[in-house]
Design an enzyme around this catalytic site. Structure first.
Site, PDB file in Angstrom:
ATOM      1  N   HIS A   1       0.807  -1.233   0.000  1.00 32.74           N
ATOM      2  CA  HIS A   1       0.000   0.000   0.000  1.00 32.74           C
ATOM      3  C   HIS A   1       0.832   1.272   0.000  1.00 32.74           C
ATOM      4  O   HIS A   1       0.279   2.347   0.235  1.00 32.74           O
ATOM      5  CB  HIS A   1      -0.918   0.059   1.218  1.00 32.74           C
ATOM      6  CG  HIS A   1      -1.977  -0.999   1.247  1.00 32.74           C
ATOM      7  ND1 HIS A   1      -3.251  -0.803   0.789  1.00 32.74           N
ATOM      8  CD2 HIS A   1      -1.933  -2.271   1.678  1.00 32.74           C
ATOM      9  CE1 HIS A   1      -3.962  -1.912   0.943  1.00 32.74           C
ATOM     10  NE2 HIS A   1      -3.170  -2.824   1.478  1.00 32.74           N
TER      11      HIS A   1
ATOM     12  N   LYS B   1      -8.612  13.454   4.639  1.00 31.54           N
ATOM     13  CA  LYS B   1      -7.658  12.341   4.609  1.00 31.54           C
ATOM     14  C   LYS B   1      -6.655  12.569   5.726  1.00 31.54           C
ATOM     15  O   LYS B   1      -6.622  13.654   6.307  1.00 31.54           O
ATOM     16  CB  LYS B   1      -6.935  12.280   3.255  1.00 31.54           C
ATOM     17  CG  LYS B   1      -6.380  13.632   2.794  1.00 31.54           C
ATOM     18  CD  LYS B   1      -5.831  13.580   1.368  1.00 31.54           C
ATOM     19  CE  LYS B   1      -6.883  13.671   0.297  1.00 31.54           C
ATOM     20  NZ  LYS B   1      -7.096  12.423  -0.416  1.00 31.54           N
ATOM     21  N   ARG B   2      -5.831  11.565   6.027  1.00 34.34           N
ATOM     22  CA  ARG B   2      -4.806  11.768   7.053  1.00 34.34           C
ATOM     23  C   ARG B   2      -3.936  12.967   6.696  1.00 34.34           C
ATOM     24  O   ARG B   2      -3.726  13.280   5.519  1.00 34.34           O
ATOM     25  CB  ARG B   2      -3.942  10.516   7.181  1.00 34.34           C
ATOM     26  CG  ARG B   2      -4.634   9.423   7.946  1.00 34.34           C
ATOM     27  CD  ARG B   2      -5.006   9.871   9.342  1.00 34.34           C
ATOM     28  NE  ARG B   2      -3.833   9.953  10.180  1.00 34.34           N
ATOM     29  CZ  ARG B   2      -3.463   9.001  11.030  1.00 34.34           C
ATOM     30  NH1 ARG B   2      -4.201   7.918  11.180  1.00 34.34           N
ATOM     31  NH2 ARG B   2      -2.383   9.137  11.743  1.00 34.34           N
TER      32      ARG B   2
ATOM     33  N   LYS C   1       0.553  14.462   1.060  1.00 35.24           N
ATOM     34  CA  LYS C   1      -0.810  14.706   0.580  1.00 35.24           C
ATOM     35  C   LYS C   1      -1.060  16.195   0.316  1.00 35.24           C
ATOM     36  O   LYS C   1      -2.059  16.576  -0.279  1.00 35.24           O
ATOM     37  CB  LYS C   1      -1.828  14.177   1.592  1.00 35.24           C
ATOM     38  CG  LYS C   1      -1.790  12.651   1.759  1.00 35.24           C
ATOM     39  CD  LYS C   1      -2.800  12.164   2.778  1.00 35.24           C
ATOM     40  CE  LYS C   1      -2.652  10.709   3.147  1.00 35.24           C
ATOM     41  NZ  LYS C   1      -3.294   9.774   2.192  1.00 35.24           N
TER      42      LYS C   1
ATOM     43  N   THR D   1      -8.745   6.532  -1.742  1.00 34.17           N
ATOM     44  CA  THR D   1     -10.090   5.965  -1.858  1.00 34.17           C
ATOM     45  C   THR D   1     -11.147   7.034  -1.602  1.00 34.17           C
ATOM     46  O   THR D   1     -12.288   6.894  -2.054  1.00 34.17           O
ATOM     47  CB  THR D   1     -10.293   4.781  -0.892  1.00 34.17           C
ATOM     48  OG1 THR D   1      -9.721   5.103   0.375  1.00 34.17           O
ATOM     49  CG2 THR D   1      -9.643   3.523  -1.439  1.00 34.17           C
TER      50      THR D   1
ATOM     51  N   LYS E   1     -14.998   7.911  -3.338  1.00 33.07           N
ATOM     52  CA  LYS E   1     -16.239   8.199  -2.601  1.00 33.07           C
ATOM     53  C   LYS E   1     -16.798   9.555  -3.016  1.00 33.07           C
ATOM     54  O   LYS E   1     -18.015   9.728  -3.177  1.00 33.07           O
ATOM     55  CB  LYS E   1     -15.966   8.199  -1.086  1.00 33.07           C
ATOM     56  CG  LYS E   1     -15.619   6.824  -0.549  1.00 33.07           C
ATOM     57  CD  LYS E   1     -14.910   6.861   0.803  1.00 33.07           C
ATOM     58  CE  LYS E   1     -14.175   5.546   1.024  1.00 33.07           C
ATOM     59  NZ  LYS E   1     -13.146   5.624   2.081  1.00 33.07           N
TER      60      LYS E   1
HETATM   61  C1  26Q Z   1       3.443   1.649  10.758  1.00 35.72           C
HETATM   62  C2  26Q Z   1       4.351   1.479  11.800  1.00 35.72           C
HETATM   63  C3  26Q Z   1       3.956   1.581  13.110  1.00 35.72           C
HETATM   64  C4  26Q Z   1       2.620   1.839  13.370  1.00 35.72           C
HETATM   65  C5  26Q Z   1       1.723   1.987  12.343  1.00 35.72           C
HETATM   66  C6  26Q Z   1       2.119   1.895  11.028  1.00 35.72           C
HETATM   67  C7  26Q Z   1       1.162   2.091   9.929  1.00 35.72           C
HETATM   68  C8  26Q Z   1      -0.197   2.118  10.152  1.00 35.72           C
HETATM   69  C9  26Q Z   1      -1.089   2.341   9.120  1.00 35.72           C
HETATM   70  C10 26Q Z   1       1.591   2.262   8.630  1.00 35.72           C
HETATM   71  C11 26Q Z   1       0.694   2.476   7.599  1.00 35.72           C
HETATM   72  C12 26Q Z   1      -0.659   2.527   7.837  1.00 35.72           C
HETATM   73  C13 26Q Z   1      -1.651   2.800   6.812  1.00 35.72           C
HETATM   74  C14 26Q Z   1      -1.389   3.075   5.552  1.00 35.72           C
HETATM   75  C15 26Q Z   1      -2.441   3.429   4.589  1.00 35.72           C
HETATM   76  O1  26Q Z   1      -3.566   3.688   4.980  1.00 35.72           O
HETATM   77  N1  26Q Z   1      -2.133   3.475   3.287  1.00 35.72           N
HETATM   78  C16 26Q Z   1      -3.129   3.855   2.298  1.00 35.72           C
HETATM   79  O2  26Q Z   1      -3.768   2.688   1.838  1.00 35.72           O
HETATM   80  C17 26Q Z   1      -4.881   3.007   1.004  1.00 35.72           C
HETATM   81  C18 26Q Z   1      -5.584   1.708   0.656  1.00 35.72           C
HETATM   82  O3  26Q Z   1      -4.811   0.981  -0.247  1.00 35.72           O
HETATM   83  C19 26Q Z   1      -4.439   3.768  -0.225  1.00 35.72           C
HETATM   84  O4  26Q Z   1      -5.574   4.156  -0.946  1.00 35.72           O
HETATM   85  C20 26Q Z   1      -3.616   4.996   0.165  1.00 35.72           C
HETATM   86  O5  26Q Z   1      -3.078   5.608  -0.986  1.00 35.72           O
HETATM   87  C21 26Q Z   1      -2.505   4.611   1.124  1.00 35.72           C
HETATM   88  O6  26Q Z   1      -1.834   5.755   1.586  1.00 35.72           O
END
Ligand code: 26Q
Length: 798
Positions: free
Chosen positions: A348, A534-535, A540, A642, A646
């Site tokens: 991702h 978004k985050r 971004k 995503t 939406k």
């Molecule tokens: C990593 C290390 C320690 C703690 C947490 C994490 C962590 C947690 C969540 C790392 C990444 C995430 C989430 C990533 C994420 O949401 N990526 C997004 O995934 C979507 C679905 O595929 C995409 O549409 C987005 O582009 C992408 O940013």
């Protein structure tokens, strides 16, 4: 299911009485909500049991989606819709003088995820069930979900999300499905009596994993799948022993809280414990189930497909090996063959800093047997591949490098499929980020463009639009989303265009009401609602959006009579608690909001609204009201996105860079129905190669940009002494990592085109119609069907 209003009212009154010993008159909304939940559960109980039994009887192949995050939001209305009793229940409640929407508000928003990745997992759960596909979720039942966000003096403050306090009606605790998960200690390999070796564990700490199952109700098809979330407990036999408060807490911590997405949290031992905990518990329970079928172990991959959602569950590779080696006693070769056939992996991200790595000493001390297995996988990989492709490629792709375990490498080597989440992203994986792996295993790489559970994002979130669709193209689109394309025929139909416009206006009024309640600011539905939700991440580029807002503000201050279509800029975003730069941007947006929202000389032409605590429920109100969808990441950085899908489904026009799935949105709606700007991927890579981007040049060459950036440091934007300098310096002294200044002029031009076009309401609505009508390919039903056909090889029961 069939349900009359009369029966519902009787059932509801009885539930209230049986469960709370209360009459209608003496109950409050909380009891109403709980009773409705309990009743809904009763309505689907039979279908749930039947679905489970049928799978076992048919020994159907099932997929298991392993994800450390799920972000379902609220479930009540979604379950009612899927059961086909939404309207009946709403009408029945109305007869009792109750309002379904109001009761639904009592449900806590289930937020066991950070953002896109977790929400995608929940959209996939919905689509699996709705497509009648046998697919299960496997994750962690965190006691605390993603933090709640508050703004204090414009700064983000985090509060705990104790979503379980008043109970969770949907989950079912499965005491008899508990398993044990072991951590630490030492492992020796000792003779097993038949010429082989077996592991002997000493001093291992054993914990109990208890599953809680939440049903996932398929859309009007009587199919119910489940999402299994694991909670840690002290094993029963240990309960008799004395444990200190600290010892108990150390155990409970494992499933206590969701980690916020944040690279500075990487390398935390507790996170590694979480990862192994839900992987081991999930795999053991699948292994137990498979064993109960009484089939030879060789059949494992023809009955079970296990998906690794990002690298967080990559320990599936060594853990499945462990079960097959140590429990089934298979040879390495046999176990490896079954493991690779069973597992598949989705990437991702392309941000290098986000690729997960663990120091060897941590893996080795926490999971000694698992580390042995990882070492063996690594050694065999090196031995097998070096003669084929040479040492350099092997050095770049092996699992253990420079004292760390590379989780993506483990996931790719240990599974038969690796996919990206949008065409562009998958191409970048093959050609750049994972190019060396692509050379090794070209046949493993594929694309699965993300999608969204359109039922939640249209039918549930946008009843006004849904009604227009029903009246225009009939109701078949509700079951078969391809039919939404029928709307294209009404592009010239003024009645339909008027109805679409009215629905949008209605939704803008609804959001305006919420904005007024939450912020005290009044916004006009005549304004353009421009949305970025978004985050908060530098890549971004919420900052690019903010620079443009400051430009508009300065334009208006320079000429108060300036003719301008009124604008409301709406933000929703959480920053990881230790991501200082992201928090700085939040503070700046809030201070710009403060400045413009209270300046009467702007005559209401400009409003900036940053809504606190963005989550699924808030998204359901914001998205239907959006005119403009901001998808402005630096090209190459957003894997897919995503919210872009939406928003398009809800008739917003996309303002975008050619990044992630925006490229496919452009292909779907056509160039003339989207606003594109900014650098393309090849241009960004060109800068990287030449190393010749100079942000300062753009500042010096553009007087508008000078005025805008100076506003951050000269007091024009008040209360950001510190923060303004941080922003200013990140752009000029640190050379603007995400090319904000490079894309500024092009972004401003695209925004100007939007303003011009918005004034032609008919044409704008035609473009909006084209977006709505083109969304079918972004349904997660389509995504999940191709995972099912190409990767998991599971079949629909319908
Ligand atoms: C990593 C290390 C320690 C703690 C947490 C994490 C962590 C947690 C969540 C790392 C990444 C995430 C989430 C990533 C994420 O949401 N990526 C997004 O995934 C979507 C679905 O595929 C995409 O549409 C987005 O582009 C992408 O940013």
């Amino acid at each position: 299911m069939k349900l009359s209003k009369k029966k519902f009212v009787a059932d509801f009154t009885r539930t209230l009485h049986e469960r709370f010993a209360l009459s209608l008159e003496d109950s409050s909304n909380y009891e109403f909500y709980m009773s409705l939940g309990i009743l809904t559960r009763a309505y689907y109980a039979k279908a749930w049991q039947k679905s489970t039994e049928q799978l076992k009887r048919n020994q159907s192949k099932q997929a298991y989606y392993f994800s450390i995050e799920f972000l379902p939001g609220k479930l009540l209305k979604s379950n009612l819709l899927s059961l086909g009793i939404y309207d009946t229940v709403a009408a029945g409640l109305k007869d009792l003088n109750l309002d379904l929407d109001e009761l639904a508000n009592y449900e806590p928003d289930m937020a066991l995820g950070n953002g896109g990745l977790g929400r995608l997992a929940s959209c996939f759960m919905d689509s699996l069930a709705s497509c009648g596909l046998p697919g299960n979720g496997n994750g962690i039942r965190y006691n605390y979900g993603l933090f709640k966000q508050k703004f204090v003096d414009g700064y983000q403050v985090e509060l705990p999300d104790s979503w379980l306090t008043s109970g969770n009606v949907w989950e079912v605790r499965k005491e008899n499905k508990a398993v044990e998960v072991g951590f630490g200690g030492e492992v020796y390999l000792v003779p097993d009596g038949s010429g082989g070796l077996q592991p002997l564990y000493e001093n291992q700490e054993i914990l109990r994993a208890i599953p809680y199952d939440t049903p996932v109700v398929g859309y009007q098809n009587d199919i119910i799948n489940q999402m299994r979330l694991w909670s840690v407990e002290i094993p029963l036999r240990e309960e008799g022993k004395y444990l200190t408060v600290e010892q108990r807490k150390a155990v409970e911590d494992i499933t206590a809280v969701l980690y916020p997405d944040d690279s500075s949290e990487a390398g935390r031992l507790l996170r590694l414990k979480q990862e192994y905990f839900f992987v081991s518990a999930g795999l053991q329970s699948i292994h137990n189930y498979f064993t109960s079928l009484g089939l030879p172990i060789e059949d494992f991959p023809s009955k079970v497909a296990i998906h690794i959602n990002d690298t967080h569950p990559a320990l599936c590779v060594p853990e499945l090996m462990r079960l097959l080696l140590d429990v089934n006693g298979l040879t390495w070769e046999k176990a490896w063959d079954l493991t690779v056939k069973t597992l598949s992996y989705t990437n991702h991200t392309i941000l290098q800093e986000a690729l997960e790595k663990w120091p060897i000493f941590m893996v080795q001390s926490l999971l000694p047997r698992i580390y042995q297995i990882i070492q063996e996988i690594d050694a065999r990989f090196v031995a097998e591949k070096t003669p084929q492709v040479g040492p350099t490629l092997v050095r770049n792709t092996r699992i253990i490098q420079d004292g760390v375990v590379h989780m993506a490498n483990l996931a790719i080597i240990g599974s038969h499929s690796t996919n990206g989440v949008a065409k562009l992203h998958s191409d970048l994986l093959k050609n750049v980020v994972l190019h060396d792996f692509y050379l090794l295993y070209p046949e493993r790489f594929n694309n699965k463009t993300n999608g969204i559970a359109h039922r939640r994002w249209s039918q549930l979130a946008n009843p006004a639009l849904s009604q227009v669709l029903d009246e225009t193209i009939g109701t078949t689109w509700r079951k078969n989303i391809e039919d939404i394309a029928l709307l294209k025929a009404y592009r010239e139909d003024d009645e339909v265009l008027k109805a679409l416009h009215a629905a949008k206006r209605h939704n803008k009024e609804r959001l305006g009401q919420l904005i007024l309640e939450k912020t005290g600011v009044r916004v006009s539905p005549d304004a353009i609602f421009d949305v970025q939700i978004k985050r908060l991440h530098a890549y971004k580029r919420q900052l690019l959006n903010l620079l443009h807002i400051v430009k508009l503000y300065l334009d208006l201050k320079g000429n108060p009579q300036l003719a301008m279509v009124p604008r409301v800029f709406i933000f929703g975003a959480k920053a990881a608690p230790s991501y200082d730069y992201a928090k700085t941007i939040i503070k700046c947006i809030n201070e710009v909001a403060n400045l413009v929202n209270h300046d009467d000389t702007l005559q209401g032409k400009l409003k900036v609204i940053f809504l606190e605590n963005y989550n699924v429920s808030l998204a359901e109100v914001i998205i239907p009201a959006a005119d403009v969808s901001e998808q402005i990441s630096l090209a190459s950085k957003e894997a897919s996105g995503t919210s872009n899908m939406k928003l398009m489904l809800n008739g917003a026009l996309t303002l975008a860079t050619l990044d992630g799935a925006n490229v496919e949105i452009r292909d779907a709606v056509g160039e003339e129905n989207i606003y594109l700007f900014g650098l393309t991927v090849p241009e960004v890579y060109g800068y990287y190669q030449r190393g010749d981007y100079c942000a300062m040049d753009y500042y010096h060459a553009d007087p508008v940009l000078q005025k805008v950036l100076n506003a951050f440091v000269n007091g024009v934007i008040p209360n950001i002494q510190q923060e303004g300098h941080v922003i200013f310096e990140s752009l000029l002294n640190y050379n603007d990592e995400y090319f904000v200044l490079r894309d500024f002029a092009s972004y401003v031009a695209a925004q100007a085109a939007i303003e011009a076009d918005y004034q032609n309401q008919r044409h704008w609505t035609q473009m909006s119609l084209q977006n709505i009508a083109s969304m079918a390919r972004f349904s997660s039903d389509r995504t999940i069907e191709s995972y099912a056909a190409d990767i998991w090889h599971i079949e629909s029961k319908q």
